[in-house]
Design an enzyme around this catalytic site. Sequence first.
Site, PDB file in Angstrom:
ATOM      1  N   PRO A   1       0.795  -1.229   0.000  1.00  0.00           N
ATOM      2  CA  PRO A   1       0.000   0.000   0.000  1.00  0.00           C
ATOM      3  C   PRO A   1       0.827   1.278   0.000  1.00  0.00           C
ATOM      4  O   PRO A   1       1.872   1.358   0.645  1.00  0.00           O
ATOM      5  CB  PRO A   1      -0.801  -0.106   1.307  1.00  0.00           C
ATOM      6  CG  PRO A   1      -0.008  -1.014   2.175  1.00  0.00           C
ATOM      7  CD  PRO A   1       0.612  -2.011   1.237  1.00  0.00           C
ATOM      8  N   ASN A   2       0.314   2.222  -0.757  1.00  0.00           N
ATOM      9  CA  ASN A   2       0.869   3.580  -0.900  1.00  0.00           C
ATOM     10  C   ASN A   2       2.109   3.640  -1.785  1.00  0.00           C
ATOM     11  O   ASN A   2       2.569   4.736  -2.115  1.00  0.00           O
ATOM     12  CB  ASN A   2       1.175   4.218   0.472  1.00  0.00           C
ATOM     13  CG  ASN A   2      -0.083   4.378   1.305  1.00  0.00           C
ATOM     14  OD1 ASN A   2      -0.997   5.092   0.903  1.00  0.00           O
ATOM     15  ND2 ASN A   2      -0.160   3.705   2.431  1.00  0.00           N
TER      16      ASN A   2
ATOM     17  N   ARG B   1       4.808  10.820  -2.971  1.00  0.00           N
ATOM     18  CA  ARG B   1       4.639  10.528  -1.551  1.00  0.00           C
ATOM     19  C   ARG B   1       5.926  10.817  -0.778  1.00  0.00           C
ATOM     20  O   ARG B   1       6.942  10.172  -1.027  1.00  0.00           O
ATOM     21  CB  ARG B   1       4.326   9.036  -1.454  1.00  0.00           C
ATOM     22  CG  ARG B   1       4.317   8.495  -0.086  1.00  0.00           C
ATOM     23  CD  ARG B   1       4.329   6.985  -0.099  1.00  0.00           C
ATOM     24  NE  ARG B   1       4.121   6.534   1.257  1.00  0.00           N
ATOM     25  CZ  ARG B   1       4.421   5.346   1.708  1.00  0.00           C
ATOM     26  NH1 ARG B   1       4.916   4.445   0.895  1.00  0.00           N
ATOM     27  NH2 ARG B   1       4.205   5.036   2.958  1.00  0.00           N
TER      28      ARG B   1
ATOM     29  N   TYR C   1      11.114   8.824   0.420  1.00  0.00           N
ATOM     30  CA  TYR C   1      11.045   7.746  -0.569  1.00  0.00           C
ATOM     31  C   TYR C   1      11.642   8.104  -1.926  1.00  0.00           C
ATOM     32  O   TYR C   1      11.674   7.260  -2.826  1.00  0.00           O
ATOM     33  CB  TYR C   1       9.591   7.287  -0.732  1.00  0.00           C
ATOM     34  CG  TYR C   1       9.016   6.726   0.550  1.00  0.00           C
ATOM     35  CD1 TYR C   1       9.487   5.535   1.076  1.00  0.00           C
ATOM     36  CD2 TYR C   1       8.018   7.402   1.255  1.00  0.00           C
ATOM     37  CE1 TYR C   1       8.984   5.018   2.257  1.00  0.00           C
ATOM     38  CE2 TYR C   1       7.500   6.896   2.442  1.00  0.00           C
ATOM     39  CZ  TYR C   1       7.984   5.707   2.942  1.00  0.00           C
ATOM     40  OH  TYR C   1       7.491   5.183   4.118  1.00  0.00           O
TER      41      TYR C   1
ATOM     42  N   ASN D   1       8.080  -5.663  -1.197  1.00  0.00           N
ATOM     43  CA  ASN D   1       8.003  -4.517  -0.288  1.00  0.00           C
ATOM     44  C   ASN D   1       6.546  -4.442   0.155  1.00  0.00           C
ATOM     45  O   ASN D   1       5.687  -3.904  -0.561  1.00  0.00           O
ATOM     46  CB  ASN D   1       8.437  -3.226  -0.973  1.00  0.00           C
ATOM     47  CG  ASN D   1       8.470  -2.050   0.005  1.00  0.00           C
ATOM     48  OD1 ASN D   1       7.930  -2.140   1.110  1.00  0.00           O
ATOM     49  ND2 ASN D   1       9.069  -0.945  -0.405  1.00  0.00           N
TER      50      ASN D   1
ATOM     51  N   ALA E   1       3.431  -0.847   4.734  1.00  0.00           N
ATOM     52  CA  ALA E   1       2.952  -0.860   6.123  1.00  0.00           C
ATOM     53  C   ALA E   1       2.570  -2.262   6.597  1.00  0.00           C
ATOM     54  O   ALA E   1       2.701  -2.576   7.793  1.00  0.00           O
ATOM     55  CB  ALA E   1       1.769   0.088   6.269  1.00  0.00           C
TER      56      ALA E   1
ATOM     57  N   GLU F   1      12.983  -9.397   1.063  1.00  0.00           N
ATOM     58  CA  GLU F   1      12.228  -8.253   1.603  1.00  0.00           C
ATOM     59  C   GLU F   1      13.009  -6.976   1.289  1.00  0.00           C
ATOM     60  O   GLU F   1      14.209  -6.899   1.561  1.00  0.00           O
ATOM     61  CB  GLU F   1      12.075  -8.436   3.118  1.00  0.00           C
ATOM     62  CG  GLU F   1      11.369  -7.282   3.802  1.00  0.00           C
ATOM     63  CD  GLU F   1      11.268  -7.479   5.322  1.00  0.00           C
ATOM     64  OE1 GLU F   1      11.596  -8.579   5.826  1.00  0.00           O
ATOM     65  OE2 GLU F   1      10.874  -6.517   6.000  1.00  0.00           O
TER      66      GLU F   1
ATOM     67  N   HIS G   1      12.926  -2.601   1.523  1.00  0.00           N
ATOM     68  CA  HIS G   1      12.341  -1.319   1.922  1.00  0.00           C
ATOM     69  C   HIS G   1      13.181  -0.205   1.343  1.00  0.00           C
ATOM     70  O   HIS G   1      14.420  -0.271   1.377  1.00  0.00           O
ATOM     71  CB  HIS G   1      12.275  -1.189   3.454  1.00  0.00           C
ATOM     72  CG  HIS G   1      11.435  -2.264   4.046  1.00  0.00           C
ATOM     73  ND1 HIS G   1      10.065  -2.247   3.959  1.00  0.00           N
ATOM     74  CD2 HIS G   1      11.769  -3.422   4.657  1.00  0.00           C
ATOM     75  CE1 HIS G   1       9.602  -3.350   4.514  1.00  0.00           C
ATOM     76  NE2 HIS G   1      10.611  -4.084   4.939  1.00  0.00           N
TER      77      HIS G   1
ATOM     78  N   ARG H   1      13.711   5.293  11.681  1.00  0.00           N
ATOM     79  CA  ARG H   1      12.402   5.945  11.687  1.00  0.00           C
ATOM     80  C   ARG H   1      11.622   5.611  12.966  1.00  0.00           C
ATOM     81  O   ARG H   1      12.197   5.307  13.988  1.00  0.00           O
ATOM     82  CB  ARG H   1      11.671   5.576  10.397  1.00  0.00           C
ATOM     83  CG  ARG H   1      12.477   5.996   9.152  1.00  0.00           C
ATOM     84  CD  ARG H   1      11.755   5.703   7.871  1.00  0.00           C
ATOM     85  NE  ARG H   1      10.487   6.438   7.808  1.00  0.00           N
ATOM     86  CZ  ARG H   1       9.491   6.125   6.983  1.00  0.00           C
ATOM     87  NH1 ARG H   1       9.615   5.093   6.158  1.00  0.00           N
ATOM     88  NH2 ARG H   1       8.388   6.828   6.981  1.00  0.00           N
TER      89      ARG H   1
HETATM   90  C1  DQA Z   1       8.471   1.067   3.420  1.00  0.00           C
HETATM   91  C2  DQA Z   1       8.623   1.333   4.922  1.00  0.00           C
HETATM   92  C3  DQA Z   1       7.298   1.104   5.642  1.00  0.00           C
HETATM   93  O1  DQA Z   1       7.454   1.363   7.032  1.00  0.00           O
HETATM   94  C4  DQA Z   1       6.243   2.048   5.105  1.00  0.00           C
HETATM   95  O2  DQA Z   1       4.996   1.761   5.703  1.00  0.00           O
HETATM   96  C5  DQA Z   1       6.138   2.027   3.620  1.00  0.00           C
HETATM   97  C6  DQA Z   1       7.346   1.882   2.805  1.00  0.00           C
HETATM   98  C7  DQA Z   1       9.755   1.404   2.634  1.00  0.00           C
HETATM   99  O3  DQA Z   1       9.859   0.963   1.492  1.00  0.00           O
HETATM  100  O4  DQA Z   1      10.620   2.137   3.142  1.00  0.00           O
HETATM  101  O5  DQA Z   1       5.061   2.239   3.066  1.00  0.00           O
HETATM  102  O6  DQA Z   1       8.204  -0.324   3.230  1.00  0.00           O
END
Ligand code: DQA
Length: 147
Positions: free
Chosen positions: A9-10, A17, A22, A73, A76, A97, A99, A106
């Site tokens: 998500p997002n 964003r 990011y 990825n 959240a 995995e 990120h 953070r």
């Molecule tokens: C994320 C880190 C997560 O904590 C966050 O909720 C994201 C992006 C990252 O790629 O840094 O949406 O996975």
Amino acid sequence: RKVLVLNGPNLGRLGMREPEVYGSTTHQELAERCTEAGSRLGLDVEVRQTDHEGELVGWLHEAADAGWPVVLNAAAWTHYSIAVRDAAAQLPAPLIEVHISNVHKREPFRQHSVLSDIARGVILGLGVDGYLLALRWLADHVADNAG
Ligand code: DQA
């Protein structure tokens, strides 16, 4: 060899964003960089993004049945989705995995991942390059005939 890159998500809003966290690369550009890097590495890379947890669970089932490695990825969901973890745990091929941000710099709620202990490896804090590093690892370490 097919590899799925799955974004939660997002992440469809990359580029717009929180660019200070990011970066400025859009999801479309990320997807193009992954598929281009994949073709150089001999991988058939497919990139998908969803804001719906059940859709991600379904894609993980698809990868599990097909034996595809996954670069994930989960955004959240990383921090609390046992449903995503249980789906990812079914993958017979490696799970990496990724990120974009260094979650350890953070908020405390980002410091725990329900995925890391079932992942083959974790790449974080290196921006969208982390996806390309994951693909490079898969190209080097996953045999062509393994699914
Ligand atoms: C994320 C880190 C997560 O904590 C966050 O909720 C994201 C992006 C990252 O790629 O840094 O949406 O996975």
